[in-house]
Design a protein around this motif. Structure first.
Motif, PDB file in Angstrom:
ATOM      1  N   VAL A  49       0.832  -1.205   0.000  1.00 56.81           N
ATOM      2  CA  VAL A  49       0.000   0.000   0.000  1.00 56.81           C
ATOM      3  C   VAL A  49       0.865   1.254   0.000  1.00 56.81           C
ATOM      4  O   VAL A  49       0.586   2.205  -0.732  1.00 56.81           O
ATOM      5  CB  VAL A  49      -0.975   0.009   1.203  1.00 56.81           C
ATOM      6  N   SER A  50       1.928   1.285   0.794  1.00 61.32           N
ATOM      7  CA  SER A  50       2.744   2.496   0.866  1.00 61.32           C
ATOM      8  C   SER A  50       3.436   2.804  -0.460  1.00 61.32           C
ATOM      9  O   SER A  50       3.666   3.963  -0.781  1.00 61.32           O
ATOM     10  CB  SER A  50       3.766   2.399   1.994  1.00 61.32           C
ATOM     11  N   VAL A  51       3.720   1.781  -1.245  1.00 61.83           N
ATOM     12  CA  VAL A  51       4.382   1.995  -2.532  1.00 61.83           C
ATOM     13  C   VAL A  51       3.374   2.200  -3.670  1.00 61.83           C
ATOM     14  O   VAL A  51       3.609   2.978  -4.584  1.00 61.83           O
ATOM     15  CB  VAL A  51       5.312   0.798  -2.855  1.00 61.83           C
ATOM     16  N   HIS A  52       2.221   1.527  -3.596  1.00 58.26           N
ATOM     17  CA  HIS A  52       1.256   1.550  -4.705  1.00 58.26           C
ATOM     18  C   HIS A  52      -0.053   2.253  -4.353  1.00 58.26           C
ATOM     19  O   HIS A  52      -1.076   1.977  -4.962  1.00 58.26           O
ATOM     20  CB  HIS A  52       0.936   0.118  -5.145  1.00 58.26           C
ATOM     21  N   VAL A 143      -0.477   2.892   8.050  1.00 57.66           N
ATOM     22  CA  VAL A 143       0.338   2.972   6.839  1.00 57.66           C
ATOM     23  C   VAL A 143       0.742   4.427   6.621  1.00 57.66           C
ATOM     24  O   VAL A 143      -0.110   5.317   6.570  1.00 57.66           O
ATOM     25  CB  VAL A 143      -0.427   2.460   5.599  1.00 57.66           C
ATOM     26  N   TYR A 144       2.040   4.616   6.519  1.00 57.66           N
ATOM     27  CA  TYR A 144       2.586   5.931   6.200  1.00 57.66           C
ATOM     28  C   TYR A 144       3.256   5.815   4.844  1.00 57.66           C
ATOM     29  O   TYR A 144       3.981   4.864   4.577  1.00 57.66           O
ATOM     30  CB  TYR A 144       3.584   6.373   7.271  1.00 57.66           C
ATOM     31  N   LEU A 145       2.988   6.784   3.986  1.00 61.20           N
ATOM     32  CA  LEU A 145       3.535   6.765   2.637  1.00 61.20           C
ATOM     33  C   LEU A 145       5.005   7.141   2.656  1.00 61.20           C
ATOM     34  O   LEU A 145       5.536   7.568   3.684  1.00 61.20           O
ATOM     35  CB  LEU A 145       2.737   7.712   1.747  1.00 61.20           C
ATOM     36  N   GLU A 146       5.636   6.997   1.502  1.00 61.84           N
ATOM     37  CA  GLU A 146       7.070   7.270   1.418  1.00 61.84           C
ATOM     38  C   GLU A 146       7.420   8.701   1.802  1.00 61.84           C
ATOM     39  O   GLU A 146       8.509   8.963   2.285  1.00 61.84           O
ATOM     40  CB  GLU A 146       7.577   6.935   0.017  1.00 61.84           C
ATOM     41  N   ASP A 147       6.468   9.633   1.621  1.00 63.39           N
ATOM     42  CA  ASP A 147       6.731  11.025   2.015  1.00 63.39           C
ATOM     43  C   ASP A 147       6.312  11.294   3.465  1.00 63.39           C
ATOM     44  O   ASP A 147       6.209  12.431   3.889  1.00 63.39           O
ATOM     45  CB  ASP A 147       6.050  12.002   1.063  1.00 63.39           C
ATOM     46  N   ASP A 148       6.040  10.216   4.219  1.00 64.68           N
ATOM     47  CA  ASP A 148       5.714  10.257   5.651  1.00 64.68           C
ATOM     48  C   ASP A 148       4.288  10.741   5.956  1.00 64.68           C
ATOM     49  O   ASP A 148       3.961  11.023   7.096  1.00 64.68           O
ATOM     50  CB  ASP A 148       6.742  11.084   6.427  1.00 64.68           C
ATOM     51  N   ARG A 149       3.439  10.852   4.935  1.00 62.66           N
ATOM     52  CA  ARG A 149       2.036  11.201   5.178  1.00 62.66           C
ATOM     53  C   ARG A 149       1.283   9.960   5.642  1.00 62.66           C
ATOM     54  O   ARG A 149       1.534   8.858   5.152  1.00 62.66           O
ATOM     55  CB  ARG A 149       1.353  11.693   3.889  1.00 62.66           C
ATOM     56  N   TRP A 151      -1.582   7.462   5.528  1.00 59.54           N
ATOM     57  CA  TRP A 151      -2.506   7.021   4.493  1.00 59.54           C
ATOM     58  C   TRP A 151      -3.805   6.487   5.090  1.00 59.54           C
ATOM     59  O   TRP A 151      -4.892   6.769   4.642  1.00 59.54           O
ATOM     60  CB  TRP A 151      -1.849   5.930   3.643  1.00 59.54           C
ATOM     61  N   GLY A 152      -3.666   5.650   6.102  1.00 63.19           N
ATOM     62  CA  GLY A 152      -4.820   4.995   6.697  1.00 63.19           C
ATOM     63  C   GLY A 152      -4.358   3.789   7.490  1.00 63.19           C
ATOM     64  O   GLY A 152      -3.193   3.690   7.862  1.00 63.19           O
ATOM     65  N   VAL A 153      -5.274   2.865   7.685  1.00 58.35           N
ATOM     66  CA  VAL A 153      -4.960   1.719   8.537  1.00 58.35           C
ATOM     67  C   VAL A 153      -5.348   0.419   7.839  1.00 58.35           C
ATOM     68  O   VAL A 153      -6.338   0.366   7.101  1.00 58.35           O
ATOM     69  CB  VAL A 153      -5.655   1.857   9.914  1.00 58.35           C
ATOM     70  N   LEU A 154      -4.528  -0.597   8.047  1.00 59.53           N
ATOM     71  CA  LEU A 154      -4.822  -1.950   7.576  1.00 59.53           C
ATOM     72  C   LEU A 154      -5.371  -2.722   8.765  1.00 59.53           C
ATOM     73  O   LEU A 154      -4.879  -2.590   9.880  1.00 59.53           O
ATOM     74  CB  LEU A 154      -3.552  -2.644   7.093  1.00 59.53           C
ATOM     75  N   THR A 155      -6.365  -3.546   8.503  1.00 61.58           N
ATOM     76  CA  THR A 155      -6.981  -4.302   9.583  1.00 61.58           C
ATOM     77  C   THR A 155      -7.057  -5.770   9.225  1.00 61.58           C
ATOM     78  O   THR A 155      -7.525  -6.127   8.142  1.00 61.58           O
ATOM     79  CB  THR A 155      -8.408  -3.775   9.861  1.00 61.58           C
ATOM     80  N   LEU A 156      -6.582  -6.597  10.133  1.00 61.21           N
ATOM     81  CA  LEU A 156      -6.768  -8.041  10.027  1.00 61.21           C
ATOM     82  C   LEU A 156      -7.690  -8.446  11.164  1.00 61.21           C
ATOM     83  O   LEU A 156      -7.458  -8.072  12.311  1.00 61.21           O
ATOM     84  CB  LEU A 156      -5.453  -8.802  10.188  1.00 61.21           C
TER      85      LEU A 156
END
Length: 188
Positions: A49-52, A143-149, A151-156
């Motif tokens: 997710v952080s890359v795509h 999840v933090y993107l490559e620019d440190d923003r 993004w959101g959360v992944l849930t299992l």
């Protein structure tokens, strides 16, 4: 004679205690192994997710979530929540009620999501009552993107019954019942 019986009884108690500790350690190792296998999948999803993040669309996301779901025997579902709103979940069937869930509006779940965001680490809670019905362990990774923003959360959502059964918590071992006590950590 009485003193001898007491010493023998104490020795037997120590042996039984040692065996119980060994059984507990083995169960702990099994539950950690089962959990780590599931959490490993989450790390891969987080990296994806952080890359795509700009390529996330229905069909592509469903394929990734389906692959993760199929590679874990204890998952009830896996979801992605950009901006903390659950938009993607697999399997969809049976989890329709969770789509559109805004974590900020669910007092039972928001503290764990907020903690994951603030601490920038995976947080696990449960077993809890699920929006979709039933009970499970919920694992959230921010999840933090490559620019440190953010993004959101992944849930299992982990089927706690399946996990505990695989770890041996569902049955007595040599006549000994074991209990699992959840001790949530506080800020380190």
């Amino acid at each position: 004679m009485g003193r001898f019986l007491q010493v023998e009884e104490d020795r037997q108690t120590q042996i039984e205690r040692g065996l119980t500790l060994q059984q507990s350690a083995a169960m702990r190792a099994r539950i950690e192994r089962e959990l780590n296998a599931t959490l490993y999948l989450m790390n891969g999803l987080s990296a994806y997710v952080s890359v795509h993040e700009d390529l996330l669309e229905g069909e592509r996301v469903e394929g990734v979530l389906r692959a993760i779901y199929r590679n874990s025997q204890h998952l009830r579902n896996v979801g992605l929540a950009p901006d903390n709103v659950l938009r993607y979940v697999y399997p969809y069937e049976g989890n329709e009620a969770a789509i559109g869930l805004r974590y900020e509006n669910v007092p039972e779940q928001w503290p764990a999501v907020r903690r994951a965001m603030e601490e920038r680490r995976t947080v696990m809670v449960g077993p809890i009552e699920l929006v979709q019905g039933g009970r499970g362990l919920i694992v959230r990774t921010p999840v933090y993107l490559e620019d440190d923003r953010y993004w959101g959360v992944l849930t299992l959502v982990i089927d706690s019954e399946s996990l505990f059964e695989a770890a041996g918590f569902s049955e007595a071992v040599d006549g000994t019942l074991h209990a699992l006590r959840w001790a949530p950590t506080t800020n380190p």
